[in-house]
Design a protein around this motif. Structure first.
Motif, PDB file in Angstrom:
ATOM      1  N   SER A 113      -8.935   4.196  11.769  1.00 51.70           N
ATOM      2  CA  SER A 113      -7.932   4.187  12.743  1.00 51.70           C
ATOM      3  C   SER A 113      -8.136   4.089  14.064  1.00 51.70           C
ATOM      4  O   SER A 113      -9.522   4.445  14.537  1.00 51.70           O
TER       5      SER A 113
ATOM      6  N   LYS B 250      -7.609   6.143  16.352  1.00 53.41           N
ATOM      7  CA  LYS B 250      -7.742   7.464  17.017  1.00 53.41           C
ATOM      8  C   LYS B 250      -9.242   7.914  16.647  1.00 53.41           C
ATOM      9  O   LYS B 250      -9.867   8.792  17.300  1.00 53.41           O
TER      10      LYS B 250
ATOM     11  N   SER C 172      -4.363   1.473  11.566  1.00 52.41           N
ATOM     12  CA  SER C 172      -4.178   2.317  10.560  1.00 52.41           C
ATOM     13  C   SER C 172      -4.172   1.582   9.056  1.00 52.41           C
ATOM     14  O   SER C 172      -3.933   0.550   9.107  1.00 52.41           O
TER      15      SER C 172
ATOM     16  N   LYS D 111      -1.783   2.163   6.933  1.00 53.27           N
ATOM     17  CA  LYS D 111      -0.236   2.314   6.369  1.00 53.27           C
ATOM     18  C   LYS D 111      -0.095   0.960   5.834  1.00 53.27           C
ATOM     19  O   LYS D 111       0.933   1.142   4.781  1.00 53.27           O
TER      20      LYS D 111
ATOM     21  N   ARG E  96      -3.470  -6.353   9.268  1.00 49.53           N
ATOM     22  CA  ARG E  96      -4.475  -6.335  10.134  1.00 49.53           C
ATOM     23  C   ARG E  96      -5.271  -7.513  10.343  1.00 49.53           C
ATOM     24  O   ARG E  96      -5.630  -8.219   9.590  1.00 49.53           O
TER      25      ARG E  96
ATOM     26  N   ARG F  60      -4.215   3.081   2.490  1.00 52.53           N
ATOM     27  CA  ARG F  60      -3.917   4.214   2.223  1.00 52.53           C
ATOM     28  C   ARG F  60      -2.520   4.208   1.615  1.00 52.53           C
ATOM     29  O   ARG F  60      -1.918   5.210   1.245  1.00 52.53           O
TER      30      ARG F  60
ATOM     31  N   ARG G  29      -2.873  10.533   3.523  1.00 53.01           N
ATOM     32  CA  ARG G  29      -2.582   9.891   4.879  1.00 53.01           C
ATOM     33  C   ARG G  29      -1.217  10.641   5.333  1.00 53.01           C
ATOM     34  O   ARG G  29      -0.974  10.774   6.687  1.00 53.01           O
TER      35      ARG G  29
ATOM     36  N   LYS H 258      -0.797  12.835   8.928  1.00 53.73           N
ATOM     37  CA  LYS H 258       0.178  12.495   9.704  1.00 53.73           C
ATOM     38  C   LYS H 258       1.098  13.709   9.949  1.00 53.73           C
ATOM     39  O   LYS H 258       1.502  14.066  11.285  1.00 53.73           O
TER      40      LYS H 258
END
Length: 212
Positions: free
Chosen positions: A12, A14, A41, A43, A47, A73, A130, A134
């Motif tokens: 991710s 982050k 992510s 999600k 990508r 995920r 996931r 969150k």
């Protein structure tokens, strides 16, 4: 036609901690040019590097993931993407879940059914994890807001990087300095602007000079 082995790495934006995944791929002998890295992510599967990987693979090739969670995920996406590779004759290898590896020979009905059950369960756990991440992020933000904590991102520098971010930077820096990749490829892989990249390079080299 020569078959290829590719590696896919995802973290991710982050976390920024793909170094250990890259190390695992290198230990398997996967060349840097065959590594695709996304900092996005899990999600969904929209990508850039993942889509580029899918466009590059051919029947008989192998794609290596550290874990099923690096694929996605989302339980729905995991199953859909897994089937896409199988239907297109691309072999899959999961370092942490070898029971999900696909094989060149045809699977029996029972073996195939067991693989689908395991895949569904692991994908469900990944999706649940996931959702938990969150939830914890939301709670952390709300808690910080109540304390009046500033949530803005600090200016990027070697000093403000986490330990994992520093390891990733050093890995990419060394690849650049040993002419394994260009400067453009390096700051694009790190996903930082050109000016920021050279600023961090200067900072890092100054630190090394002081410590010599």
């Amino acid at each position: 036609m020569t078959v290829m082995i590719f590696g896919y790495v995802r973290v991710s934006t982050k976390e920024q901690n793909e170094a250990h995944q890259l190390d695992a791929m290198q230990e398997l002998g996967i060349e840097g040019r065959n590594l695709y890295v996304d900092k996005a992510s899990g999600k969904d599967t929209d990508r850039p590097k993942y889509l580029a990987l899918k466009a590059s693979v051919r029947p008989g090739d192998t794609v290596v993931f550290e874990s099923i969670t690096r694929l996605s995920r989302s339980m729905t996406d995991v199953k859909k993407e897994y089937e896409w590779f199988v239907e297109n004759g691309v072999l899959l290898r999961f370092i942490n879940e070898p029971m999900l590896d696909t094989k060149t020979d045809e699977q029996g009905v029972i073996e195939r059914a067991m693989t689908e059950i395991i895949l569904t369960l692991l994908a469900a756990f990944a999706e649940k994890e996931r959702e938990e991440i969150k939830r914890r992020q939301r709670e952390g933000i709300e808690s910080a807001k109540k304390r009046g904590k500033h949530l803005g991102r600090p200016k990027r520098s070697f000093a403000t990087m986490s330990s994992d971010e520093r390891q990733t930077f050093i890995f990419e820096y060394d690849a650049w300095k040993t002419s394994k990749q260009t400067a453009v490829q390096t700051f694009e892989r790190l996903e930082i602007p050109k000016a920021t990249f050279y600023k961090i390079v200067k900072e890092y080299e100054n630190i090394n000079a002081i410590n010599k």
